[in-house]
Design an enzyme around this catalytic site. Structure first.
Site, PDB file in Angstrom:
ATOM      1  N   TYR A 147     -72.063 -55.793  22.104  1.00 30.40           N
ATOM      2  CA  TYR A 147     -71.776 -56.914  23.001  1.00 30.40           C
ATOM      3  C   TYR A 147     -72.965 -57.185  23.926  1.00 30.40           C
ATOM      4  CZ  TYR A 147     -66.894 -56.885  21.554  1.00 30.40           C
ATOM      5  OH  TYR A 147     -65.732 -56.961  20.818  1.00 30.40           O
ATOM      6  N   ARG A 168     -69.391 -59.704  29.462  1.00 36.05           N
ATOM      7  CA  ARG A 168     -67.968 -60.095  29.430  1.00 36.05           C
ATOM      8  C   ARG A 168     -67.786 -61.482  28.824  1.00 36.05           C
ATOM      9  NH1 ARG A 168     -65.174 -57.696  34.913  1.00 36.05           N
ATOM     10  NH2 ARG A 168     -65.448 -55.507  34.313  1.00 36.05           N
ATOM     11  N   CYS A 216     -67.388 -62.727  14.371  1.00 37.99           N
ATOM     12  CA  CYS A 216     -67.232 -61.896  15.563  1.00 37.99           C
ATOM     13  C   CYS A 216     -66.928 -60.439  15.210  1.00 37.99           C
ATOM     14  CB  CYS A 216     -66.153 -62.476  16.473  1.00 37.99           C
ATOM     15  SG  CYS A 216     -64.541 -62.650  15.691  1.00 37.99           S
ATOM     16  N   SER A 234     -70.857 -50.837  23.038  1.00 40.73           N
ATOM     17  CA  SER A 234     -72.181 -50.224  23.210  1.00 40.73           C
ATOM     18  C   SER A 234     -72.258 -48.815  22.629  1.00 40.73           C
ATOM     19  CB  SER A 234     -72.593 -50.216  24.679  1.00 40.73           C
ATOM     20  OG  SER A 234     -71.656 -49.488  25.447  1.00 40.73           O
TER      21      SER A 234
END
Length: 170
Positions: A108, A122, A139, A145
């Site tokens: 992300y 976010r 997606c 992480s």
């Protein structure tokens, strides 16, 4: 601009299960407005209200079948040939475009950076959560992480199957 024109739905078998897609015809070319491992009515509810069709009938499109078949055969870029239409804010809309360029998996944090704002982790996660065009806007390729799967609207088993397939094919 509001588009209430009729849409079509079809289902294709994938490694993640039965992928249903909603599409509109634009001069003979398909434009995906939603796709995922769910029923058409569920997908229709995910479509932005300005794009949500009032009528949906069953009809496949050979270009979509060919693109998904190409992806299944290992050509991740075959999905790029199919247009997608979604509505979101400026960052989310851009992030969806960025997702279409991702090959392999990214975090992300990396997704936020590629989308133009490294601190918007976010917002990058929100772009994934609001994505109505799964597979075509991949997606599922975005991980936490620490490398763990994180969430996926259609379940972690589907996400894992898609990622494993792409690693084998890729």
């Amino acid at each position: 601009m509001t588009d209430r024109s009729p849409a079509f739905t079809a289902t294709i078998s994938t490694v993640g299960g039965e992928l249903t897609y909603l599409w509109r015809d634009r001069g003979g070319a398909p434009v995906i407005i939603a796709s995922g491992w769910a029923e058409a009515k569920t997908l229709q509810a995910l479509v932005h209200p300005d794009l949500r069709p009032e009528q949906v009938s069953r009809r496949s499109h050979p270009a979509v079948t060919e693109a998904v078949g190409g992806w299944a055969d290992g050509a991740a870029d075959s999905l790029d040939a199919i247009a997608v239409e979604q509505r979101g804010g400026a960052f989310i809309g851009h992030a969806w475009q960025v997702l279409r360029t991702v090959r392999g998996t990214i975090t992300y944090t990396e997704f936020a950076a590629r989308s133009g704002n490294p601190r918007a982790v976010r917002a990058a996660a929100t772009a994934c959560a609001r994505n109505a065009a799964a597979l075509f806007v991949p997606c599922h390729r975005v991980l936490r992480s620490d490398g763990s799967l994180g969430g996926f609207r259609y379940g972690l088993q589907v996400k894992q199957a898609l990622i494993a397939h792409e690693k084998r094919a890729g």
